[in-house]
Design an enzyme around this catalytic site. Sequence first.
Site, PDB file in Angstrom:
ATOM      1  N   THR A   1     -15.346  63.260  -4.185  1.00  0.00           N
ATOM      2  CA  THR A   1     -16.261  62.131  -3.966  1.00  0.00           C
ATOM      3  C   THR A   1     -15.831  61.259  -2.789  1.00  0.00           C
ATOM      4  OG1 THR A   1     -15.012  60.720  -5.475  1.00  0.00           O
ATOM      5  CG2 THR A   1     -16.847  61.967  -6.413  1.00  0.00           C
TER       6      THR A   1
ATOM      7  N   CYS B   1      -9.920  54.688  -6.900  1.00  0.00           N
ATOM      8  CA  CYS B   1     -10.151  53.838  -8.066  1.00  0.00           C
ATOM      9  C   CYS B   1      -8.854  53.255  -8.622  1.00  0.00           C
ATOM     10  CB  CYS B   1     -10.782  54.660  -9.190  1.00  0.00           C
ATOM     11  SG  CYS B   1     -12.486  55.102  -8.908  1.00  0.00           S
TER      12      CYS B   1
ATOM     13  N   CYS C   1     -10.482  52.667 -14.195  1.00  0.00           N
ATOM     14  CA  CYS C   1     -11.906  52.716 -13.832  1.00  0.00           C
ATOM     15  C   CYS C   1     -12.731  53.431 -14.907  1.00  0.00           C
ATOM     16  CB  CYS C   1     -12.124  53.429 -12.506  1.00  0.00           C
ATOM     17  SG  CYS C   1     -13.867  53.431 -12.003  1.00  0.00           S
TER      18      CYS C   1
ATOM     19  N   ARG D   1     -16.795  58.370 -14.516  1.00  0.00           N
ATOM     20  CA  ARG D   1     -16.550  59.665 -15.174  1.00  0.00           C
ATOM     21  C   ARG D   1     -15.175  60.219 -14.784  1.00  0.00           C
ATOM     22  NH1 ARG D   1     -18.723  64.788 -14.408  1.00  0.00           N
ATOM     23  NH2 ARG D   1     -19.483  64.172 -12.368  1.00  0.00           N
TER      24      ARG D   1
ATOM     25  N   ARG E   1     -12.829  55.796   0.379  1.00  0.00           N
ATOM     26  CA  ARG E   1     -13.517  54.509   0.244  1.00  0.00           C
ATOM     27  C   ARG E   1     -13.231  53.918  -1.127  1.00  0.00           C
ATOM     28  NH1 ARG E   1     -18.352  55.495  -0.800  1.00  0.00           N
ATOM     29  NH2 ARG E   1     -18.226  57.768  -0.688  1.00  0.00           N
TER      30      ARG E   1
ATOM     31  N   CYS F   1     -13.934  52.365  -4.647  1.00  0.00           N
ATOM     32  CA  CYS F   1     -14.990  52.534  -5.648  1.00  0.00           C
ATOM     33  C   CYS F   1     -15.739  51.216  -5.816  1.00  0.00           C
ATOM     34  CB  CYS F   1     -14.347  52.952  -6.967  1.00  0.00           C
ATOM     35  SG  CYS F   1     -15.422  52.844  -8.398  1.00  0.00           S
TER      36      CYS F   1
ATOM     37  N   CYS G   1     -14.992  49.743  -9.795  1.00  0.00           N
ATOM     38  CA  CYS G   1     -13.755  49.068 -10.224  1.00  0.00           C
ATOM     39  C   CYS G   1     -13.136  48.236  -9.107  1.00  0.00           C
ATOM     40  CB  CYS G   1     -12.760  50.079 -10.781  1.00  0.00           C
ATOM     41  SG  CYS G   1     -12.140  51.253  -9.555  1.00  0.00           S
TER      42      CYS G   1
HETATM   43 ZN   LIG Z   1     -13.579  53.147  -9.776  1.00  0.00          ZN
END
Ligand SMILES: [Zn+2]
Length: 369
Positions: A38, A42, A46, A49, A71, A73, A76
């Site tokens: 992705t 995080c 977090c 999923r 990047r 998230c 969170c």
């Molecule tokens: Zn996150």
Amino acid sequence: MKPEQTTAAFSNDETRWNAVSGRDSSADGAFFYAVRTTGVFCRPSCASRPPRRENVEFFDTPQQAESAGYRACKRCQPGSLSRELAIVERACKVLDADPQQRLTLAQLSNAVHVSPFHLQRLFSRVVGVSPRQYQAARRADALRGALQRGDDVTRATHDAGFGSTSRMYDAAPAELGMTPSIYRRKGAGLIVHYATAQTALGIVLVAATAKGICKIAFGDDPAALEADLAQELSEAERIEDKGRLAPFIAQIDAYLRGKREHFDLPLDISATAFQQRVWDALRRIPYGQTRSYTDIAETLGSPRAVRAVANACASNPVALAIPCHRVVHKDGALAGYRWGTARKVALLSAEKEHREEAPHEAVDAGVLS
Ligand SMILES: [Zn+2]
């Protein structure tokens, strides 16, 4: 912060992966995880999923994750969580969990995986008081709540963790701030609609009269927040109505996600003339900025009224709508927050983060269009 100052709890990939699998919030700030598929990184806790182990990479700081091309998230917001603030946030959560407990510095440092010496200094610098003083203030809060509910003074004193009634009165001027007789107002003749909802900052309770919002409070448990409302406004007719309060809750949610900097909420709150002046001054502090209690007192032309200003901030009935979280000590220490110092830490770092990223978003949009 140097690595040797944290304990070894999350020092290898295995313990880190266990923390991520368990969404262990006590690991927040100790490290960050990124997901190759992705491109996002995080906090360990977090709620998104769970990733597959083989796609996960660990980093010590948000900066390292960013320079590896990940990047932050949106959910969170790990970038807003500096390692040091995260430690303080965790420590506050541990201390807030049970106001009756008396944790030693060693116990607390164990719970947050930081050396006692470092924790003591960091906590005092950020919060403005030592962990021991913080616990004492939390006990005073618990006592205040019990007195407000009309509990027996001896019982309330004991339940709040004071050894005896006389010790409570010794502590009262410094910790209680007000005498028990202050807490006798109820709201007879009023109809109050209210609702609770889950937000990024925990559970929010919003209550409104026909004229406007009379309460915005944060907590961990809807039932406890409703019980507080019932005690405060025991003579009012209280009606739960999620639909009626939905537009207000939507504004609060947008604010907490960095999508809104100002509220458009009619307020119906009672205040003394002095409180009103302090609260007006608070509403003029721009988003993403802070002022000291001294600054506010000077703004009001009463430079010596610092303590009274602090009391007016602490009695703010509407979280966020009157941004008392933007008031800190003169030396930059955070001071307390009616809805928990951990929440104040989270709010200030999120506001700062959104403030900083706003111009970049504008530039990105320009490039795309
Ligand atoms: Zn996150």
